[in-house]
Every structure is written in C-alpha cells, then in structure tokens.
Design a protein around this motif. Structure first.
Motif, mmCIF file in Angstrom:
data_model
loop_
_atom_site.group_PDB
_atom_site.id
_atom_site.type_symbol
_atom_site.label_atom_id
_atom_site.label_comp_id
_atom_site.label_asym_id
_atom_site.label_seq_id
_atom_site.Cartn_x
_atom_site.Cartn_y
_atom_site.Cartn_z
ATOM 1 N N ASN A 115 88.470 46.462 56.817
ATOM 2 C CA ASN A 115 88.546 45.360 57.515
ATOM 3 C C ASN A 115 88.630 45.581 59.027
ATOM 4 O O ASN A 115 89.406 46.299 59.627
ATOM 5 C CB ASN A 115 90.139 44.791 57.405
ATOM 6 C CG ASN A 115 90.493 43.567 57.813
ATOM 7 O OD1 ASN A 115 89.613 43.016 58.631
ATOM 8 N ND2 ASN A 115 91.635 42.647 57.463
ATOM 9 N N ILE A 155 81.927 57.832 50.793
ATOM 10 C CA ILE A 155 81.717 56.454 50.778
ATOM 11 C C ILE A 155 82.957 55.437 51.389
ATOM 12 O O ILE A 155 83.967 55.985 50.903
ATOM 13 C CB ILE A 155 81.443 55.965 49.248
ATOM 14 C CG1 ILE A 155 80.431 56.860 48.480
ATOM 15 C CG2 ILE A 155 81.379 54.496 49.079
ATOM 16 C CD1 ILE A 155 80.485 56.777 47.041
ATOM 17 N N VAL A 156 82.937 54.711 52.096
ATOM 18 C CA VAL A 156 83.967 54.123 52.921
ATOM 19 C C VAL A 156 83.527 52.462 52.812
ATOM 20 O O VAL A 156 82.560 52.147 53.403
ATOM 21 C CB VAL A 156 84.078 54.477 54.428
ATOM 22 C CG1 VAL A 156 85.217 53.599 54.923
ATOM 23 C CG2 VAL A 156 84.325 56.028 54.547
ATOM 24 N N GLU A 157 84.303 51.851 51.779
ATOM 25 C CA GLU A 157 84.007 50.358 51.747
ATOM 26 C C GLU A 157 85.233 49.442 51.936
ATOM 27 O O GLU A 157 86.321 50.234 51.845
ATOM 28 C CB GLU A 157 83.437 50.362 50.306
ATOM 29 C CG GLU A 157 84.215 51.220 49.149
ATOM 30 C CD GLU A 157 83.560 51.404 47.989
ATOM 31 O OE1 GLU A 157 84.459 51.520 46.982
ATOM 32 O OE2 GLU A 157 82.183 51.622 47.907
ATOM 33 N N ASN A 158 84.929 48.221 51.986
ATOM 34 C CA ASN A 158 86.004 47.453 52.052
ATOM 35 C C ASN A 158 86.956 47.890 53.460
ATOM 36 O O ASN A 158 88.114 47.450 53.442
ATOM 37 C CB ASN A 158 86.930 47.409 51.019
ATOM 38 C CG ASN A 158 85.935 47.143 49.695
ATOM 39 O OD1 ASN A 158 85.225 46.035 49.814
ATOM 40 N ND2 ASN A 158 86.436 47.636 48.483
ATOM 41 N N HIS A 180 79.162 58.456 42.769
ATOM 42 C CA HIS A 180 80.052 59.158 43.735
ATOM 43 C C HIS A 180 79.864 60.743 43.631
ATOM 44 O O HIS A 180 79.953 61.343 44.549
ATOM 45 C CB HIS A 180 81.629 59.060 43.033
ATOM 46 C CG HIS A 180 82.120 57.581 43.535
ATOM 47 N ND1 HIS A 180 81.617 56.499 42.573
ATOM 48 C CD2 HIS A 180 83.048 57.295 44.454
ATOM 49 C CE1 HIS A 180 82.576 55.350 43.153
ATOM 50 N NE2 HIS A 180 83.069 55.837 44.177
#
Length: 58
Positions: free
Chosen positions: A21, A16-19, A5
């Motif tokens: 939907n 950081i863009v994760e998960n 990070h």
C-alpha cells in the motif's frame, strides 16, 4: 509446491513483494525512499510474513 516461489526466491534470489500500500507515500510526495524488508529467519523457507517499511529522507 509453489514452483514460482522456488524459481524466483530459492534459485535466483529474487524476492516477491506484492500487495504494498503505497498511497501514503504518494500522498506525501515521497518519490524516493529506501524499502526495508526484514525477513523472518526460517531455515529452508522460501517465504514468510514480513513487516515492510520505507525510510523517507526529510
């Protein structure tokens, strides 16, 4: 703490863009959209919870 990070966000300005939907966007066949990620203003912070949303043209 959190060296990845620190390297990405603090040193390089890469967020950081994760998960995410993206199922609803895919179902709506929204293949072009603007992603809005309003960050929390945390002095000295390298991350926070966010409410990400997409702006889709009609």
């Amino acid at each position: 703490m959190f060296p990845v990070h620190m390297r990405l966000i603090a040193d390089s300005g890469i967020y950081i863009v994760e998960n995410l939907n993206l199922e609803e966007l895919a179902a709506a066949r929204a293949y072009e959209f603007a992603v809005v990620v309003p960050p929390l203003k945390v002095k000295g912070g390298t991350g926070s919870a966010v409410r990400i949303f997409a702006l889709v043209p009609r």
